[in-house]
Design a protein around this motif. Structure first.
Motif, PDB file in Angstrom:
ATOM      1  N   VAL A 131       0.846  -1.204   0.000  1.00 52.90           N
ATOM      2  CA  VAL A 131       0.000   0.000   0.000  1.00 52.90           C
ATOM      3  C   VAL A 131       0.878   1.250   0.000  1.00 52.90           C
ATOM      4  N   ILE A 132       1.894   1.260   0.843  1.00 52.86           N
ATOM      5  CA  ILE A 132       2.789   2.415   0.923  1.00 52.86           C
ATOM      6  C   ILE A 132       3.442   2.671  -0.429  1.00 52.86           C
ATOM      7  N   GLU A 133       3.893   1.622  -1.097  1.00 51.04           N
ATOM      8  CA  GLU A 133       4.506   1.789  -2.414  1.00 51.04           C
ATOM      9  C   GLU A 133       3.534   2.436  -3.394  1.00 51.04           C
ATOM     10  N   VAL A 134       2.287   1.969  -3.423  1.00 46.13           N
ATOM     11  CA  VAL A 134       1.277   2.536  -4.318  1.00 46.13           C
ATOM     12  C   VAL A 134       1.039   4.011  -3.994  1.00 46.13           C
ATOM     13  N   PHE A 135       0.853   4.333  -2.724  1.00 51.94           N
ATOM     14  CA  PHE A 135       0.579   5.709  -2.318  1.00 51.94           C
ATOM     15  C   PHE A 135       1.754   6.637  -2.632  1.00 51.94           C
ATOM     16  N   LEU A 136       2.979   6.172  -2.383  1.00 51.03           N
ATOM     17  CA  LEU A 136       4.149   7.010  -2.664  1.00 51.03           C
ATOM     18  C   LEU A 136       4.282   7.302  -4.156  1.00 51.03           C
ATOM     19  N   LEU A 137       4.098   6.293  -4.990  1.00 52.35           N
ATOM     20  CA  LEU A 137       4.182   6.495  -6.437  1.00 52.35           C
ATOM     21  C   LEU A 137       3.067   7.415  -6.924  1.00 52.35           C
ATOM     22  N   PHE A 138       1.858   7.201  -6.429  1.00 53.51           N
ATOM     23  CA  PHE A 138       0.738   8.063  -6.802  1.00 53.51           C
ATOM     24  C   PHE A 138       1.021   9.505  -6.393  1.00 53.51           C
ATOM     25  N   ASN A 139       1.548   9.680  -5.193  1.00 53.51           N
ATOM     26  CA  ASN A 139       1.857  11.014  -4.673  1.00 53.51           C
ATOM     27  C   ASN A 139       2.882  11.739  -5.551  1.00 53.51           C
ATOM     28  N   LYS A 140       3.795  10.974  -6.156  1.00 51.88           N
ATOM     29  CA  LYS A 140       4.828  11.552  -7.026  1.00 51.88           C
ATOM     30  C   LYS A 140       4.361  11.674  -8.470  1.00 51.88           C
ATOM     31  N   GLY A 141       3.136  11.214  -8.754  1.00 52.18           N
ATOM     32  CA  GLY A 141       2.626  11.264 -10.126  1.00 52.18           C
ATOM     33  C   GLY A 141       3.265  10.242 -11.039  1.00 52.18           C
ATOM     34  N   GLN A 142       3.790   9.164 -10.449  1.00 53.27           N
ATOM     35  CA  GLN A 142       4.462   8.122 -11.222  1.00 53.27           C
ATOM     36  C   GLN A 142       3.537   6.936 -11.464  1.00 53.27           C
ATOM     37  N   SER A 143       3.936   6.077 -12.392  1.00 56.49           N
ATOM     38  CA  SER A 143       3.167   4.866 -12.684  1.00 56.49           C
ATOM     39  C   SER A 143       3.112   3.968 -11.458  1.00 56.49           C
ATOM     40  N   LEU A 144       1.973   3.326 -11.271  1.00 53.87           N
ATOM     41  CA  LEU A 144       1.812   2.413 -10.133  1.00 53.87           C
ATOM     42  C   LEU A 144       2.567   1.117 -10.419  1.00 53.87           C
ATOM     43  N   PRO A 145       2.872   0.334  -9.374  1.00 56.05           N
ATOM     44  CA  PRO A 145       3.695  -0.873  -9.545  1.00 56.05           C
ATOM     45  C   PRO A 145       3.130  -1.838 -10.591  1.00 56.05           C
ATOM     46  N   GLU A 146       4.030  -2.411 -11.395  1.00 59.16           N
ATOM     47  CA  GLU A 146       3.620  -3.353 -12.439  1.00 59.16           C
ATOM     48  C   GLU A 146       3.061  -4.645 -11.876  1.00 59.16           C
ATOM     49  N   GLY A 147       3.448  -5.019 -10.665  1.00 57.14           N
ATOM     50  CA  GLY A 147       2.984  -6.266 -10.060  1.00 57.14           C
ATOM     51  C   GLY A 147       1.596  -6.179  -9.435  1.00 57.14           C
ATOM     52  N   ILE A 148       1.010  -5.003  -9.477  1.00 56.25           N
ATOM     53  CA  ILE A 148      -0.352  -4.828  -8.982  1.00 56.25           C
ATOM     54  C   ILE A 148      -1.238  -4.555 -10.186  1.00 56.25           C
ATOM     55  N   TYR A 149      -2.301  -5.336 -10.308  1.00 54.87           N
ATOM     56  CA  TYR A 149      -3.229  -5.230 -11.429  1.00 54.87           C
ATOM     57  C   TYR A 149      -4.528  -4.621 -10.909  1.00 54.87           C
ATOM     58  N   TRP A 150      -5.357  -4.165 -11.826  1.00 50.51           N
ATOM     59  CA  TRP A 150      -6.574  -3.443 -11.424  1.00 50.51           C
ATOM     60  C   TRP A 150      -7.775  -3.990 -12.162  1.00 50.51           C
ATOM     61  N   ARG A 151      -8.790  -4.440 -11.398  1.00 47.06           N
ATOM     62  CA  ARG A 151     -10.039  -4.889 -12.017  1.00 47.06           C
ATOM     63  C   ARG A 151     -11.120  -3.858 -11.719  1.00 47.06           C
ATOM     64  N   GLU A 152     -11.904  -3.576 -12.740  1.00 49.08           N
ATOM     65  CA  GLU A 152     -12.973  -2.597 -12.577  1.00 49.08           C
ATOM     66  C   GLU A 152     -14.056  -3.152 -11.659  1.00 49.08           C
ATOM     67  N   ILE A 153     -14.522  -2.318 -10.775  1.00 52.09           N
ATOM     68  CA  ILE A 153     -15.624  -2.678  -9.886  1.00 52.09           C
ATOM     69  C   ILE A 153     -16.640  -1.547  -9.921  1.00 52.09           C
ATOM     70  N   ASN A 154     -17.806  -1.804  -9.373  1.00 47.63           N
ATOM     71  CA  ASN A 154     -18.764  -0.717  -9.174  1.00 47.63           C
ATOM     72  C   ASN A 154     -19.490  -0.954  -7.876  1.00 47.63           C
ATOM     73  N   ALA A 155     -20.149   0.066  -7.379  1.00 45.97           N
ATOM     74  CA  ALA A 155     -20.774   0.020  -6.061  1.00 45.97           C
ATOM     75  C   ALA A 155     -21.896  -1.008  -5.966  1.00 45.97           C
ATOM     76  N   PHE A 156     -22.432  -1.431  -7.097  1.00 48.09           N
ATOM     77  CA  PHE A 156     -23.578  -2.331  -7.063  1.00 48.09           C
ATOM     78  C   PHE A 156     -23.200  -3.790  -7.253  1.00 48.09           C
ATOM     79  N   ASN A 157     -21.919  -4.048  -7.446  1.00 47.81           N
ATOM     80  CA  ASN A 157     -21.454  -5.400  -7.711  1.00 47.81           C
ATOM     81  C   ASN A 157     -20.396  -5.769  -6.686  1.00 47.81           C
ATOM     82  N   LYS A 158     -20.786  -6.517  -5.663  1.00 48.18           N
ATOM     83  CA  LYS A 158     -19.811  -6.951  -4.661  1.00 48.18           C
ATOM     84  C   LYS A 158     -18.878  -7.969  -5.295  1.00 48.18           C
ATOM     85  N   GLN A 159     -17.607  -7.677  -5.244  1.00 50.17           N
ATOM     86  CA  GLN A 159     -16.617  -8.557  -5.887  1.00 50.17           C
ATOM     87  C   GLN A 159     -16.022  -9.431  -4.837  1.00 50.17           C
TER      88      GLN A 159
END
Length: 132
Positions: free
Chosen positions: A104-132
């Motif tokens: 989490v710290i790595e993600v937040f630090l990179l985001f704070n610097k405006g840099q790309s997020l870690p390659e080893g973390i992937y992102w799946r789209e979610i929405n408020a009406f679909n509990k994943q």
């Protein structure tokens, strides 16, 4: 950048040491169990939980889509559907959505610097009406 954490003052222009200190205080059962960092465009990264039981989400303001982080190292401690309870409620997670605070710290630090997020973390789209 704006950093918000449960039961804490909002911090504008947060530095690296304050960001790390704030995130390391998070505990799913404690007085501060979630945090969010937001940029000037409305994009954000948020976390709930603490220590070894966290999940991460990011919001893309342009597409207005919310994504949950996952990784290839599925948790051996939690099965799909295990619930993480924290100050704002509870969320059922998949076994690949559990993170430790160092990730989490790595993600937040990179985001704070405006840099790309870690390659080893992937992102799946979610929405408020679909509990994943």
């Amino acid at each position: 950048m704006k950093l918000e954490a449960e039961n804490s003052s909002v911090i504008f222009g947060v530095d690296q040491s304050k960001l790390i200190k704030t995130l390391k205080k998070l505990k799913s059962y404690g007085p501060s169990s979630f945090a969010c960092i937001t940029d000037e465009d409305g994009n954000y990264v948020q976390v709930a939980g603490g220590r070894v039981t966290c999940f991460i989400e990011r919001y893309d303001a342009k597409s207005k889509k919310l994504f949950r982080g996952y990784h290839s190292n599925s948790s051996t401690n939690f099965e799909d559907g295990t619930t993480l309870s924290f100050g704002a409620g509870s969320v059922q997670l998949k076994k690949d959505e559990w993170f430790n605070i160092d990730d989490v710290i790595e993600v937040f630090l990179l985001f704070n610097k405006g840099q790309s997020l870690p390659e080893g973390i992937y992102w799946r789209e979610i929405n408020a009406f679909n509990k994943q």
